[in-house]
Design a protein around this motif. Structure first.
Motif, PDB file in Angstrom:
ATOM      1  N   TRP A 100       2.639  -2.511 -10.024  1.00 51.28           N
ATOM      2  CA  TRP A 100       2.555  -3.258  -8.771  1.00 51.28           C
ATOM      3  C   TRP A 100       1.099  -3.377  -8.302  1.00 51.28           C
ATOM      4  O   TRP A 100       0.696  -4.398  -7.760  1.00 51.28           O
ATOM      5  CB  TRP A 100       3.403  -2.570  -7.714  1.00 51.28           C
ATOM      6  N   ARG A 101       0.292  -2.337  -8.525  1.00 53.41           N
ATOM      7  CA  ARG A 101      -1.127  -2.380  -8.151  1.00 53.41           C
ATOM      8  C   ARG A 101      -1.854  -3.466  -8.925  1.00 53.41           C
ATOM      9  O   ARG A 101      -2.688  -4.181  -8.367  1.00 53.41           O
ATOM     10  CB  ARG A 101      -1.785  -1.025  -8.419  1.00 53.41           C
ATOM     11  N   THR A 123      -0.640  -6.973  -7.440  1.00 55.82           N
ATOM     12  CA  THR A 123      -1.042  -7.304  -6.070  1.00 55.82           C
ATOM     13  C   THR A 123      -2.551  -7.198  -5.835  1.00 55.82           C
ATOM     14  O   THR A 123      -3.055  -7.807  -4.901  1.00 55.82           O
ATOM     15  CB  THR A 123      -0.330  -6.385  -5.069  1.00 55.82           C
ATOM     16  N   PHE A 176       7.685 -10.311  -4.089  1.00 47.92           N
ATOM     17  CA  PHE A 176       7.677  -9.273  -3.067  1.00 47.92           C
ATOM     18  C   PHE A 176       8.834  -8.315  -3.301  1.00 47.92           C
ATOM     19  O   PHE A 176       9.751  -8.584  -4.082  1.00 47.92           O
ATOM     20  CB  PHE A 176       7.736  -9.877  -1.657  1.00 47.92           C
ATOM     21  N   TRP A 215       6.047  -4.511   0.219  1.00 48.49           N
ATOM     22  CA  TRP A 215       5.220  -3.816  -0.757  1.00 48.49           C
ATOM     23  C   TRP A 215       6.015  -2.680  -1.382  1.00 48.49           C
ATOM     24  O   TRP A 215       6.713  -1.959  -0.691  1.00 48.49           O
ATOM     25  CB  TRP A 215       3.940  -3.278  -0.101  1.00 48.49           C
ATOM     26  N   TYR A 216       5.855  -2.541  -2.684  1.00 50.10           N
ATOM     27  CA  TYR A 216       6.594  -1.525  -3.427  1.00 50.10           C
ATOM     28  C   TYR A 216       6.092  -0.133  -3.096  1.00 50.10           C
ATOM     29  O   TYR A 216       4.883   0.106  -2.979  1.00 50.10           O
ATOM     30  CB  TYR A 216       6.466  -1.785  -4.919  1.00 50.10           C
TER      31      TYR A 216
END
Length: 440
Positions: free
Chosen positions: A223-224, A227, A354, A362-363
């Motif tokens: 996820w980082r 995003t 999302f 946000w995860y």
């Protein structure tokens, strides 16, 4: 270091005007002023430490721009990594030659003179690649005045290099747990006592290691990258594994690292649990991705899909508006109505993935873990042979005020762990499953 004089004067006032007082037998003693700077734990201390670290990083970046120091690159298009900062540790990468070693020594000397901090050479180490000659290795070690090591096995309790054998790499976790457990007289403990032993020892030791490699936390690294594509972490992975594509279409590649393989294995969490906000529609698959209120379209004409070569949501949009005739022709009336009410942006923008399990989209590792547990519960509940109890049932058991022995018996009975005849029969023991009292 280039800070304004008024700002430096303000910081020095905060440092020099501080005083401390000691409590002795609950009585406050006479205050005194420190003469060697701030103490550890002072509210101002971490901010000054970060400022010092920023200056140190800027000094290294300056010599890198002047080509006096060369970092490392993991691929031709990868960014240069000259240094990494972890809390109060610094890792500097350079070529194995005398000139760059002298450059590093000059940076450290300038840093010491500017901030009055001395580098602890006893805790500093030098490591080089296997192709560096031994005489050059010793010369660099003497020039820098640090200890020499062949490799760094662990850092912050984790292995720095992970090879093919994951069992061998993480064997130290099992070994530490076993050393703790074998010193206990576990055979003399009750079942409830052994439960406390497991929670206090066996679960506490590998907590940090497992938190770095467990599936929901690995998914957070994925996820980082998605995003925050401009961070060093994301740019390095992109340059190595998907230089000309995007994260969503990335594959495993040739000889992938353990970290990258783990992130790809965790990406299914977002494929199944993530949701799309439609932009230009170029990243969203019409079938398979969740972009409608109820998820993915279910009722559509397969022959029309093949005939019109429909694949992405962008195929259903033309000049920023929906293609009404095409949508009504391909999809069922109910599905077409859902598609036609999906909002489109006023200006053309990229699609956004999302996370619907959090309020901000946000995860988080916790939300990922909860969702996986919910999926597992639904899968077990759909099985005709599984006995599934809701999570609230277990929470009521463990949070009750009953003694540990009673809670342990209820847990074993609810999980069908008690050695009754029916359970023994399911485990392959040749016994009569009927009740010895009533014969049922």
């Amino acid at each position: 270091m280039g800070f304004p004089l008024c700002w430096v004067d303000l910081i020095m006032r905060c440092v020099s005007s501080e005083n401390f007082s000691i409590l002795l037998n609950d009585n406050r003693q006479t205050p005194f002023a420190p003469h060697r700077g701030l103490r550890q734990g002072d509210p101002l201390s971490p901010y000054l430490f970060i400022l010092c670290g920023e200056v140190f990083s800027a000094m290294i970046n300056k010599v890198v721009l002047n080509s006096s120091l060369h970092g490392v690159k993991l691929s031709r298009t990868a960014p240069v990594i000259s240094h990494l900062l972890f809390a109060d540790d610094s890792v500097i990468f350079a070529r194995a030659d005398v000139h760059e070693a002298e450059c590093i020594r000059g940076i450290l000397s300038s840093y010491e003179r500017a901030f009055g901090q001395a580098i602890n050479l006893d805790k500093s180490m030098l490591s080089v690649s296997r192709t560096v000659p031994q005489n050059l290795f010793h010369e660099l070690r003497q020039l820098l005045g640090v200890k020499a090591v062949e490799s760094f096995d662990k850092y912050l309790g984790l292995p720095t290099i992970i090879g093919k054998s994951k069992t061998q790499i993480f064997y130290f976790v099992k070994d530490r747990v076993w050393k703790k457990l074998k010193g206990w007289k576990e055979r003399s403990l009750s079942r409830a006592g052994r439960e406390i032993l497991v929670k206090a020892v066996a679960q506490a030791i590998p907590t940090y290691v497992m938190s770095c490699f467990v599936l929901p936390n690995v998914a957070k690294n994925w996820w980082r990258i998605y995003t925050s594509p401009n961070t060093l972490f994301s740019r390095v992975f992109k340059s190595v594994y998907f230089p000309s594509g995007n994260l969503l279409g990335a594959n495993k590649g040739y000889r992938p690292s353990y970290a990258w393989s783990s992130m790809l294995k965790a990406s299914w969490i977002f494929e199944r649990g993530g949701w799309w906000r439609v932009g230009n529609g170029e990243s969203i698959n019409i079938i398979g991705d969740a972009w409608l209120p109820h998820g993915s379209p279910m009722l559509y004409r397969e022959d029309a899909f093949a005939e019109l070569h429909l694949n992405k949501v962008a195929d259903l949009i033309s000049n920023g508006t929906r293609r009404h005739d095409l949508i009504e022709y391909v999809f069922s009336p109910a599905t077409a109505t859902c598609i036609l009410v999906v909002p489109l942006p006023l200006q053309v923008c990229s699609d956004i993935l999302f996370w619907p399990e959090t309020s901000d989209g946000w995860y988080t590792s916790k939300s990922g873990y909860d969702l996986i547990r919910r999926w597992q519960y639904q899968a077990e509940a759909s099985s005709s042979t599984a006995v599934v109890l809701p999570t609230t049932f277990w929470q009521r058991i463990w949070k009750s005020t009953a003694i540990p022995r009673c809670k342990e018996v209820v847990w074993r009975a609810s999980s069908e762990f008690l050695p009754v005849r029916a359970s023994l029969r399911r485990r392959g023991v040749d016994v009569d499953p009927s009740c010895p009292w009533c014969g049922i």
